[in-house]
Design a protein around this motif. Structure first.
Motif, PDB file in Angstrom:
ATOM      1  N   LEU A 254       0.861  -1.187   0.000  1.00 13.54           N
ATOM      2  CA  LEU A 254       0.000   0.000   0.000  1.00 13.54           C
ATOM      3  C   LEU A 254       0.894   1.233   0.000  1.00 13.54           C
ATOM      4  O   LEU A 254       1.690   1.410   0.935  1.00 13.54           O
ATOM      5  CB  LEU A 254      -0.907   0.015   1.231  1.00 13.54           C
ATOM      6  CG  LEU A 254      -1.881   1.200   1.318  1.00 13.54           C
ATOM      7  CD1 LEU A 254      -2.948   1.098   0.224  1.00 13.54           C
ATOM      8  CD2 LEU A 254      -2.527   1.254   2.703  1.00 13.54           C
ATOM      9  N   PRO A 255       0.806   2.069  -1.014  1.00 14.78           N
ATOM     10  CA  PRO A 255       1.656   3.264  -1.066  1.00 14.78           C
ATOM     11  C   PRO A 255       1.519   4.104   0.208  1.00 14.78           C
ATOM     12  O   PRO A 255       0.414   4.332   0.701  1.00 14.78           O
ATOM     13  CB  PRO A 255       1.121   4.021  -2.291  1.00 14.78           C
ATOM     14  CG  PRO A 255       0.572   2.937  -3.181  1.00 14.78           C
ATOM     15  CD  PRO A 255      -0.024   1.936  -2.235  1.00 14.78           C
ATOM     16  N   GLY A 256       2.667   4.518   0.736  1.00 18.77           N
ATOM     17  CA  GLY A 256       2.679   5.319   1.948  1.00 18.77           C
ATOM     18  C   GLY A 256       2.748   4.520   3.228  1.00 18.77           C
ATOM     19  O   GLY A 256       2.833   5.094   4.319  1.00 18.77           O
ATOM     20  N   LEU A 257       2.739   3.193   3.121  1.00 19.76           N
ATOM     21  CA  LEU A 257       2.756   2.361   4.317  1.00 19.76           C
ATOM     22  C   LEU A 257       4.111   2.414   5.022  1.00 19.76           C
ATOM     23  O   LEU A 257       4.195   2.335   6.250  1.00 19.76           O
ATOM     24  CB  LEU A 257       2.390   0.918   3.952  1.00 19.76           C
ATOM     25  CG  LEU A 257       2.101  -0.064   5.086  1.00 19.76           C
ATOM     26  CD1 LEU A 257       1.013   0.452   6.019  1.00 19.76           C
ATOM     27  CD2 LEU A 257       1.706  -1.430   4.518  1.00 19.76           C
ATOM     28  N   GLY A 258       5.188   2.535   4.262  1.00 20.84           N
ATOM     29  CA  GLY A 258       6.522   2.608   4.841  1.00 20.84           C
ATOM     30  C   GLY A 258       7.266   3.837   4.358  1.00 20.84           C
ATOM     31  O   GLY A 258       7.240   4.144   3.158  1.00 20.84           O
ATOM     32  N   THR A 259       7.921   4.539   5.264  1.00 22.98           N
ATOM     33  CA  THR A 259       8.646   5.754   4.906  1.00 22.98           C
ATOM     34  C   THR A 259      10.023   5.752   5.560  1.00 22.98           C
ATOM     35  O   THR A 259      10.139   5.499   6.764  1.00 22.98           O
ATOM     36  CB  THR A 259       7.887   7.024   5.365  1.00 22.98           C
ATOM     37  OG1 THR A 259       6.580   7.016   4.801  1.00 22.98           O
ATOM     38  CG2 THR A 259       8.630   8.282   4.941  1.00 22.98           C
ATOM     39  N   GLU A 260      11.059   6.041   4.759  1.00 25.35           N
ATOM     40  CA  GLU A 260      12.391   6.258   5.309  1.00 25.35           C
ATOM     41  C   GLU A 260      12.512   7.723   5.705  1.00 25.35           C
ATOM     42  O   GLU A 260      12.268   8.611   4.900  1.00 25.35           O
ATOM     43  CB  GLU A 260      13.461   5.954   4.264  1.00 25.35           C
ATOM     44  CG  GLU A 260      13.513   4.524   3.779  1.00 25.35           C
ATOM     45  CD  GLU A 260      14.573   4.353   2.699  1.00 25.35           C
ATOM     46  OE1 GLU A 260      15.771   4.449   3.016  1.00 25.35           O
ATOM     47  OE2 GLU A 260      14.186   4.149   1.528  1.00 25.35           O
ATOM     48  N   GLU A 261      12.893   7.953   6.940  1.00 26.11           N
ATOM     49  CA  GLU A 261      13.173   9.306   7.411  1.00 26.11           C
ATOM     50  C   GLU A 261      14.571   9.304   8.009  1.00 26.11           C
ATOM     51  O   GLU A 261      14.762   8.911   9.160  1.00 26.11           O
ATOM     52  CB  GLU A 261      12.127   9.765   8.431  1.00 26.11           C
ATOM     53  CG  GLU A 261      10.735   9.925   7.824  1.00 26.11           C
ATOM     54  CD  GLU A 261       9.733  10.554   8.778  1.00 26.11           C
ATOM     55  OE1 GLU A 261      10.091  10.763   9.960  1.00 26.11           O
ATOM     56  OE2 GLU A 261       8.596  10.831   8.337  1.00 26.11           O
ATOM     57  N   GLY A 262      15.563   9.707   7.179  1.00 22.04           N
ATOM     58  CA  GLY A 262      16.951   9.521   7.576  1.00 22.04           C
ATOM     59  C   GLY A 262      17.217   8.030   7.687  1.00 22.04           C
ATOM     60  O   GLY A 262      16.949   7.279   6.741  1.00 22.04           O
ATOM     61  N   ASP A 263      17.715   7.614   8.841  1.00 18.44           N
ATOM     62  CA  ASP A 263      17.915   6.182   9.073  1.00 18.44           C
ATOM     63  C   ASP A 263      16.815   5.588   9.942  1.00 18.44           C
ATOM     64  O   ASP A 263      16.959   4.472  10.453  1.00 18.44           O
ATOM     65  CB  ASP A 263      19.291   5.937   9.716  1.00 18.44           C
ATOM     66  CG  ASP A 263      20.426   6.128   8.722  1.00 18.44           C
ATOM     67  OD1 ASP A 263      20.219   5.836   7.529  1.00 18.44           O
ATOM     68  OD2 ASP A 263      21.512   6.583   9.141  1.00 18.44           O
ATOM     69  N   ASP A 264      15.725   6.316  10.110  1.00 18.92           N
ATOM     70  CA  ASP A 264      14.545   5.771  10.790  1.00 18.92           C
ATOM     71  C   ASP A 264      13.604   5.165   9.759  1.00 18.92           C
ATOM     72  O   ASP A 264      13.633   5.519   8.580  1.00 18.92           O
ATOM     73  CB  ASP A 264      13.788   6.866  11.548  1.00 18.92           C
ATOM     74  CG  ASP A 264      14.545   7.399  12.742  1.00 18.92           C
ATOM     75  OD1 ASP A 264      15.643   6.891  13.038  1.00 18.92           O
ATOM     76  OD2 ASP A 264      14.043   8.355  13.371  1.00 18.92           O
ATOM     77  N   LEU A 265      12.763   4.263  10.222  1.00 14.32           N
ATOM     78  CA  LEU A 265      11.700   3.697   9.395  1.00 14.32           C
ATOM     79  C   LEU A 265      10.376   3.984  10.083  1.00 14.32           C
ATOM     80  O   LEU A 265      10.184   3.622  11.253  1.00 14.32           O
ATOM     81  CB  LEU A 265      11.888   2.187   9.238  1.00 14.32           C
ATOM     82  CG  LEU A 265      10.759   1.428   8.534  1.00 14.32           C
ATOM     83  CD1 LEU A 265      10.654   1.844   7.069  1.00 14.32           C
ATOM     84  CD2 LEU A 265      10.964  -0.080   8.653  1.00 14.32           C
ATOM     85  N   LEU A 266       9.478   4.642   9.363  1.00 15.12           N
ATOM     86  CA  LEU A 266       8.154   4.932   9.905  1.00 15.12           C
ATOM     87  C   LEU A 266       7.126   4.063   9.202  1.00 15.12           C
ATOM     88  O   LEU A 266       7.028   4.068   7.969  1.00 15.12           O
ATOM     89  CB  LEU A 266       7.809   6.412   9.710  1.00 15.12           C
ATOM     90  CG  LEU A 266       6.431   6.859  10.224  1.00 15.12           C
ATOM     91  CD1 LEU A 266       6.340   6.679  11.734  1.00 15.12           C
ATOM     92  CD2 LEU A 266       6.163   8.308   9.836  1.00 15.12           C
ATOM     93  N   VAL A 267       6.374   3.287   9.972  1.00  6.97           N
ATOM     94  CA  VAL A 267       5.328   2.436   9.426  1.00  6.97           C
ATOM     95  C   VAL A 267       3.978   3.047   9.773  1.00  6.97           C
ATOM     96  O   VAL A 267       3.642   3.223  10.953  1.00  6.97           O
ATOM     97  CB  VAL A 267       5.418   0.999   9.973  1.00  6.97           C
ATOM     98  CG1 VAL A 267       4.334   0.123   9.355  1.00  6.97           C
ATOM     99  CG2 VAL A 267       6.794   0.398   9.683  1.00  6.97           C
ATOM    100  N   ALA A 268       3.211   3.395   8.732  1.00  7.97           N
ATOM    101  CA  ALA A 268       1.899   4.044   8.908  1.00  7.97           C
ATOM    102  C   ALA A 268       0.845   2.974   9.158  1.00  7.97           C
ATOM    103  O   ALA A 268       0.085   2.591   8.266  1.00  7.97           O
ATOM    104  CB  ALA A 268       1.555   4.879   7.678  1.00  7.97           C
TER     105      ALA A 268
END
Length: 425
Positions: A341-355
Motif C-alpha cells: 500500500l503506497p505510503g505504508l513505509g517511509t524512510e526518514e533519515g535512518d529511521d523507518l516509519l510504518v503508517a
C-alpha cells in the motif's frame, strides 16, 4: 520442500495458527562454535546446531584449512582439530555469510601462509574496513583494496599481542572476530572500542560465552574494553540453543492470527538479543509508537511487518546498521510495505516509519492483482513479509529459496501449521 518455485502465493488462513514448532538452531551460536571448535585442540561435539547455507559455508571453509568436520545427523557437527588452521589451496568462498566472513578474516591471521577471504557479489559490497584496519594495527598483513571483501591476509601463525582498537559502530561482528582470535596471540591482547556505539552488544556477550565454553580467559576491563589471555582453546561439547531470530517469525505468526505456537522454549530462556522482540510482539496490536531496534536488528523486519497492522504508527530508530546487512533492509522494508500500500513505509533519515492501519486487511480485501514481494536475496525480507500473507490476500514472496540461508525448513513450517502455499513460476 527441496526444489522451491520462483515464488509462493500465500492464502490467509481462516483459522488460528496452533501447534508446536521447534525453531532451528541459532546461526549466530553455531558459526561461533564451529570456528572455536576448529581453533581448539581435540574433538568437539556440537548438538542442536543449524544446518543452513551460512553454516555449511563456514564448515566448508574450515575443511579447506585441514579441520575435520563430520555431520552425524541433521543437527550435529563433530569437529576435530589440532588447534591450528592450515593454509588453504584456494580462496575461502563464504557467499553472503557475514558472520563467517568477518570471523574468519581475523582467525586466518593465525595461518602460516596467505589466505583470501571472499564472498558473492552482495558480500563484496558489505564493509569490512574497520576490521582490516584493526588487524593491521596488530602487525598483521591484511589488505582489502575496496574496504569490502575480498580480503587478503598473510599470516605468520600467531595473532600478535598488545592493544587493538576497533570501531564497532557498523557491526559487532568486527569485535567478536577479534575476541575469538585473541586467545591465539603471543601474549595478552586488549581489545578496546573507539566509541560508545556498537552494532548489537548482546552478540558480543554471545561470543564471550562461547569462548569461555572452549576455555578462553577474558576479563571485561570496562564497558568497552576486554583483556584476553593467550590460553588457546580446548575441545568442548556444546548444546546450541534455538535461533531467536527464527523464533520472531513464529511469535509474529501467533500474534497475527490469534493463535498459539509452542516453541518448546520460553522467550526468557534465550541468550540471543533478538529474543527481546517477543515482549514487543506480545503487545500487538498496541506495540509502542517508537521502537529502538539497535540491539535486536534482525528482528526489525518482523516487527515492521506486524507494525503495518498495529493500532497506531510505529517509528523504528537506532537501525542505521540495517543498511549494511544482506541488503539495505531499511530501504527494502519500506519499498515492500509500499508495494502492499503506497505510503505504508517511509524512510526518514535512518529511521523507518510504518503508517499502521488495523483495518488494512479489510481495506485491501478483494484486490485481484497479486502483490509480488521482492526479497533482494535476503532471507529476512522473505520470512518477515510472508507474515503479511497471513492477513492479506494475493501476497507472493519471490525467491523463497533464499530462506535457506538460515531457516531451510521455513516454508515447510508454515505449511505444517496449515498455511496454504501455491507455487508461482
Amino acid at each position: 520442500m527441496t526444489a522451491l518455485p520462483a515464488g509462493f502465493l500465500l492464502t490467509p488462513p481462516s483459522h488460528k495458527l496452533v501447534g508446536r514448532v521447534a525453531p532451528p538452531g541459532s546461526k549466530s551460536i553455531t558459526n561461533r562454535a564451529l570456528l572455536l571448535a576448529a581453533l581448539a585442540n581435540g574433538t568437539s561435539h556440537l548438538s542442536g546446531a543449524l544446518k543452513s547455507k551460512d553454516t555449511v559455508l563456514m564448515a566448508a571453509a574450515l575443511r579447506q584449512m585441514g579441520v575435520t568436520v563430520d555431520e552425524p545427523d541433521a543437527t550435529s557437527f563433530v569437529v576435530t582439530s589440532t588447534g591450528t588452521l592450515l593454509s588453504p589451496d584456494a580462496p575461502l568462498f563464504l557467499g553472503n555469510a557475514g558472520t563467517a566472513t568477518r570471523f574468519l578474516t581475523a582467525a586466518v591471521a593465525t595461518v602460516n601462509g596467505t589466505v583470501i577471504v571472499d564472498g558473492d557479489e552482495e558480500m563484496r559490497v558489505r564493509p569490512i574496513g574497520p576490521l582490516v584496519t584493526a588487524l593491521q594495527s596488530l602487525g598483521i598483513d591484511a589488505t582489502s583494496p575496496t574496504g569490502c571483501p575480498p580480503v587478503t591476509i598473510v599470516g605468520t601463525g600467531s595473532f600478535g599481542q598488545g592493544r587493538v582498537e576497533i570501531d564497532g559502530g557498523l557491526s559487532s561482528q568486527y569485535v567478536s572476530a577479534l575476541l575469538m582470535a585473541a586467545p591465539l596471540g603471543e601474549g595478552p591482547i586488549e581489545i578496546a572500542l573507539t566509541g560508545r556505539d556498537i552494532g548489537a552488544r548482546g552478540y558480543v556477550d554471545l561470543t564471550l560465552s562461547a569462548m569461555r565454553s572452549f576455555g578462553a580467559v577474558v576479563e571485561q576491563v570496562d564497558a568497552g574494553t576486554w583483556l584476553v589471555q593467550p590460553t588457546g582453546y580446548q575441545a568442548a561439547d556444546l548444546l546450541i540453543e534455538p535461533d531467536a531470530s527464527a523464533a520472531t517469525y513464529l511469535w509474529g505468526a501467533q500474534a497475527l492470527t490469534g493463535g498459539r505456537i509452542d516453541l518448546g522454549v520460553d522467550a526468557d530462556a534465550f541468550t540471543q538479543p533478538d529474543a527481546a522482540a517477543q515482549a514487543l510482539i506480545a503487545q500487538f496490536p498496541d506495540m509502542p509508537a517508537v521502537i529502538d531496534g539497535s540491539q535486536m536488528q534482525d528482528a526489525v523486519p518482523t516487527l515492521a511487518v506486524l507494525a503495518a497492522f498495529n493500532n497506531h504508527p510505529v517509528r523504528f530508530v537506532g537501525i542505521a546498521n540495517l543498511r549494511v546487512k544482506e541488503t539495505d533492509r531499511i530501504r527494502a522494508v519500506a519499498n515492500e510495505l509500499n508495494r502492499i500500500l503506497p505510503g505504508l513505509g517511509t524512510e526518514e533519515g535512518d529511521d523507518l516509519l510504518v503508517a499502521s492501519d488495523p483495518a488494512l486487511a479489510e481495506k485491501l480485501a478483494g484486490r485481484n492483482s497479486r502483490v509480488k514481494i521482492e526479497t533482494y536475496h535476503d532471507h529476512r525480507i522473505a520470512m518477515s513479509f510472508a507474515l503479511a500473507g497471513l492477513r492479506l490476500e494475493n501476497i507472493v514472496i519471490l525467491d523463497p529459496a533464499c530462506t535457506g540461508k538460515t531457516y531451510p525448513g521455513y516454508w515447510d513450517m508454515l505449511a505444517g501449521l496449515g498455511v496454504e502455499l501455491t507455487a508461482v513460476d
